[in-house]
Design a protein around this motif. Structure first.
Motif, PDB file in Angstrom:
ATOM      1  N   SER A 573       0.712  -0.890   0.247  1.00 24.49           N
ATOM      2  CA  SER A 573       0.091   0.186  -0.192  1.00 24.49           C
ATOM      3  C   SER A 573       0.715   1.291  -0.228  1.00 24.49           C
ATOM      4  O   SER A 573       0.569   2.225   0.212  1.00 24.49           O
ATOM      5  N   ASN A 574       2.222   0.905   0.344  1.00 28.12           N
ATOM      6  CA  ASN A 574       3.374   2.363  -0.042  1.00 28.12           C
ATOM      7  C   ASN A 574       4.387   1.562  -0.193  1.00 28.12           C
ATOM      8  O   ASN A 574       4.719   1.064   0.231  1.00 28.12           O
ATOM      9  N   LEU A 602      -7.135   6.300  -5.660  1.00 22.82           N
ATOM     10  CA  LEU A 602      -6.588   4.565  -5.916  1.00 22.82           C
ATOM     11  C   LEU A 602      -5.118   4.687  -5.622  1.00 22.82           C
ATOM     12  O   LEU A 602      -4.513   3.750  -4.891  1.00 22.82           O
ATOM     13  N   LEU A 603      -4.128   6.220  -5.464  1.00 16.83           N
ATOM     14  CA  LEU A 603      -2.691   6.067  -6.196  1.00 16.83           C
ATOM     15  C   LEU A 603      -2.807   7.855  -5.463  1.00 16.83           C
ATOM     16  O   LEU A 603      -2.991   8.451  -6.516  1.00 16.83           O
ATOM     17  N   SER A 630      -4.057   3.071  -2.316  1.00 20.96           N
ATOM     18  CA  SER A 630      -5.056   2.296  -1.219  1.00 20.96           C
ATOM     19  C   SER A 630      -6.218   0.877  -1.376  1.00 20.96           C
ATOM     20  O   SER A 630      -6.775   0.718  -0.959  1.00 20.96           O
ATOM     21  N   THR A 631      -6.278   0.636  -2.644  1.00 21.36           N
ATOM     22  CA  THR A 631      -6.173  -0.891  -2.957  1.00 21.36           C
ATOM     23  C   THR A 631      -5.149  -1.386  -4.074  1.00 21.36           C
ATOM     24  O   THR A 631      -4.426  -0.406  -4.392  1.00 21.36           O
ATOM     25  N   GLY A 661      -0.910  -4.030  -2.728  1.00 23.60           N
ATOM     26  CA  GLY A 661      -1.911  -4.431  -1.670  1.00 23.60           C
ATOM     27  C   GLY A 661      -1.849  -5.083  -0.730  1.00 23.60           C
ATOM     28  O   GLY A 661      -2.712  -5.559   0.489  1.00 23.60           O
ATOM     29  N   TYR A 662      -0.799  -6.311  -0.845  1.00 19.58           N
ATOM     30  CA  TYR A 662      -0.053  -7.483   0.283  1.00 19.58           C
ATOM     31  C   TYR A 662       0.911  -7.317   0.978  1.00 19.58           C
ATOM     32  O   TYR A 662       0.961  -7.865   1.542  1.00 19.58           O
ATOM     33  N   THR A 663       0.866  -5.816   1.559  1.00 17.24           N
ATOM     34  CA  THR A 663       1.801  -5.764   2.818  1.00 17.24           C
ATOM     35  C   THR A 663       1.723  -5.955   4.034  1.00 17.24           C
ATOM     36  O   THR A 663       2.000  -7.209   4.743  1.00 17.24           O
ATOM     37  N   GLY A 664      -0.296  -5.755   4.448  1.00 15.58           N
ATOM     38  CA  GLY A 664       0.240  -6.117   5.621  1.00 15.58           C
ATOM     39  C   GLY A 664      -0.217  -8.525   5.550  1.00 15.58           C
ATOM     40  O   GLY A 664      -0.215  -8.800   6.859  1.00 15.58           O
TER      41      GLY A 664
END
Length: 706
Positions: A573-574, A602-603, A630-631, A661-664
């Motif tokens: 996400s970042n 989105l960005l 954001s996604t 969007g897979y960092t978490g």
């Protein structure tokens, strides 16, 4: 016997004269003149010597020819020298006398020794005539201009005539010596678009050789008095200098290679030698249309043209040249153009103008206004040098009314003498001569006029910079700039394209770390040349070539990897996305990179670049741009290169950014994996410890048993 070739009207008038029944009326004489014109019986004056008699007893010789162009034999012809002892009163009277085609208004006096009979003249044949007379015999008794003519008549009826002037200047007369400054232009049109050795035509090679226009100008310069002031266009010198090496010529479908031109080297050398001791003024580079530039907002081009013009002319001619005098196109400008010139870096404090642009406040009959005046500009007073239109016209006669060197010289002598004899003149007056800038001179005529001017007792040739306005200079009405003058300028439509090219060309210099002058300065100035006033199509073609060259240079700085099929990946996400710029120029550059998200929902992009990115020649530079997603999915950003003063450089590029969007989830997985790994390690450690304890207990039991 009377030949049938004689017109009936002429024959009737002749019979009337012979029988004494009556003389031809003025209307009849006019009819005869018209008939004679149709017959083309040509009388020509070929010499008057001396041109200016100084004593009552000087013998003046008039010579010439009569040619029968009627197609039929002519008989009973008489050639007569006609004169009048009454001086012409002013320059207007002189002009009226010369343009009068009525044979009844010819000077009335004819002496017995000033006539020659021609019994017969075959078709196409010529007869020479010669007359001699003294000023006393012609009734000349004071300094002034007198009408003289030679006519050919039949039975005393004039059929054709040639008019001229005879100026008598008694040696004992005290004459006011007026000061004359002659300005001669060596100006052409640009023949290249950029500084590359590619010419848009090959006309220049013809103009500098043989009887070409520019070759003629060098011949004049080689013989002209050192007081003549020369206006030289540095762009012309630049083009001819380029031809001294191998060059190319653009044709309709291809490019033709040309070897170095020896004639170009000779022309440069001859011009440099001829002007070594004469005053030289460099026009602004490429002779720009200053009034149009002032009106269309291209103010900076004028100052740069003056500066570059002085540099180039000085280098090629190998001598200092002046730039403080401006000669606007057609000798016409308005207050806007005057102000623009006066505030230029190389300040212009003198302008050379046409008489129509700065008329006298009051027209006084019989009086010629002084050739210098003072104008007010935003930067202070500017000296205006006003060319005399009549005398200038003698240096550049109208091709529609051909005249001989002799007649032009006699008119020149008469005009300047009349100015010197005008009532009330007690102090010398200034006279300025300035033919049109792209004139096609006649070397024999110009050389004869300059040689004559240098020896007349009422005239002093001087340099243009010595002409100054005085307290006795005639008041002028101010700059007169009409709607017709506006229409002659380079159009707003044409200059809009030039302005766009100039702006883009300036960016190619501003992005360099050394901040030099734009390599397209000369190219852009060629686009503003006043030559395109009458050749807009050629100007547009040159503009297109310069635009193409500028765009090619802009494209040498590129954002690498741009395009929708080459997405950048933002893992999570970042994070940061690298953006690289390739510098294919020959010098280092400094720039900013502006990045904006086209899909902010989105960005998001937050990239305040703290300092410009410097990239060496032939190298690439990269910035890491922080972004937040954001996604997951695809979003686009617009990347615009900026100069160090934040001006857009080149076209903006759109880049695709793919977010995962897979960092978490990745952190959970990694955490779980670490927990499992830790548990396994602990289990293994405990197992090993247990094994060691069991082994130690077994050893103890064994020793006890023993």
């Amino acid at each position: 016997m009377i030949r049938k070739a004689i017109p009936l009207a002429v024959l009737s008038a002749a019979l009337l004269a012979l029988t004494g029944v009556g003389a031809p009326s003025s209307a009849a004489m006019t009819t005869h003149a018209a008939a004679a014109k149709r017959q083309n019986l040509v009388v020509t004056i070929t010499s008057v010597s001396p041109q200016v008699p100084r004593n009552p007893t000087d013998v003046i010789k008039f010579t010439g020819t009569v040619r029968n162009d009627t197609g039929s034999p002519m008989t009973a012809l008489t050639v007569r020298l006609r004169y009048n002892g009454q001086r012409l009163t002013d320059r207007a009277t002189m002009a009226a006398y010369e343009t009068d085609q009525n044979t009844s208004s010819l000077p009335s006096n004819v002496s017995r020794t000033s006539r020659m009979d021609i019994p017969s003249l075959a078709a196409g044949a010529s007869a020479r005539w010669e007359f001699t007379a003294t000023p006393a015999q012609l009734g000349l008794n004071a300094f002034g201009v007198y009408p003289v003519a030679v006519d050919v008549s039949q039975f005393e009826v004039p059929l054709n005539a040639q008019r001229t002037y005879l100026t008598y200047a008694p040696a004992a007369t005290t004459l006011v010596r007026n000061r004359m400054a002659v300005a001669l232009p060596v100006i052409d049109q640009p023949h290249r678009a950029t500084d590359d050795p590619l010419f848009v035509d090959d006309r220049l090679s013809q103009a500098i050789t043989g009887k070409g226009r520019l070759a003629d100008l060098v011949h004049i310069a080689q013989q002209a008095p050192r007081s003549v002031t020369w206006f030289v266009d540095p762009a012309l010198l630049d083009d001819v200098q380029t031809m001294t090496k191998g060059y190319q010529v653009k044709t309709k479908n291809t490019v033709e290679n040309k070897a170095s031109n020896p004639a170009a080297e000779r022309w440069i050398t001859d011009l440099r030698t001829a002007l070594a001791a004469s005053p030289v003024v460099a026009t602004p580079y490429a002779d720009p249309d200053v009034a149009a530039l002032a009106h269309q907002g291209l103010d900076t081009q004028t100052s740069r043209a003056i500066e570059l013009g002085g540099q180039v002319a000085g280098t090629v001619l190998k001598r200092p040249v002046a730039t403080n005098t401006n000669w606007p196109p057609n000798g016409v400008l308005d207050d806007d153009a005057l102000d623009l010139l006066s505030v230029s870096k190389n300040k212009v404090d003198r302008v050379l103008l046409d008489a129509s642009n700065l008329p006298p406040r009051q027209q006084i009959a019989g009086h010629t206004p002084d050739g210098a005046a003072t104008l007010d500009s935003v930067a202070g007073p500017v000296t205006a040098l006003v060319a005399d239109s009549t005398i200038t016209g003698l240096f550049e006669p109208d091709a529609r009314t051909p005249t001989s060197v002799l007649l032009s010289t006699q008119r020149f002598i008469a005009e300047t003498a009349m100015m010197a004899s005008e009532p009330g003149q007690t102090t010398p007056r200034s006279i300025v001569v300035a033919p049109s800038r792209r004139w096609d001179p006649k070397p024999a005529l110009v050389t004869a006029l300059l040689k004559t001017a240098n020896k007349l007792p009422w005239l002093t040739l001087t340099t243009l910079d010595s002409i100054k306005a005085t307290r006795t200079s005639d008041p002028r009405a101010g700059l007169t700039y009409t709607e017709e003058h506006r229409k002659e300028e380079l159009s707003a439509k044409y200059l809009k394209r030039v302005k766009d090219v100039a702006s883009k060309a300036q960016l190619t210099a501003s992005i360099l770390t050394s901040k030099p002058q734009s390599r397209f300065d000369a190219a852009v100035l060629r686009l503003t040349s006043s030559a395109w006033r009458t050749s807009t199509r050629t100007g547009r073609g040159v503009t297109k070539l310069v635009s193409t060259a500028v765009n090619a240079r802009v494209d040498k700085i590129q954002i690498t990897g741009a395009g929708p099929d080459r997405p950048r990946t933002l893992a999570g996400s970042n994070g940061v996305v690298p953006i690289s710029v390739k510098n294919s120029l020959e010098a280092p550059i400094s720039l900013y990179i502006d990045v904006k998200s086209n899909n902010p929902e989105l960005l998001q992009v937050n990239f305040p670049q703290p300092k410009p990115l410097t990239i060496g020649s032939g190298q690439s530079g990269t910035v890491q741009v922080p972004m937040n997603a954001s996604t997951s999915g695809d979003a686009t950003v617009t990347v615009q290169l900026l100069t160090t003063d934040r001006q857009p450089y080149g076209k903006a590029q759109r880049l695709t950014v793919r977010t995962t969007g897979y960092t978490g989830i990745a952190l959970v997985i990694v955490g779980a994996a670490l927990t499992v790994m830790l548990a396994a390690v602990v289990t293994r450690v405990l197992r090993r410890r247990s094994e060691r304890r069991l082994a130690k207990a077994a050893k103890t039991r064994e020793s006890e048993t023993v």
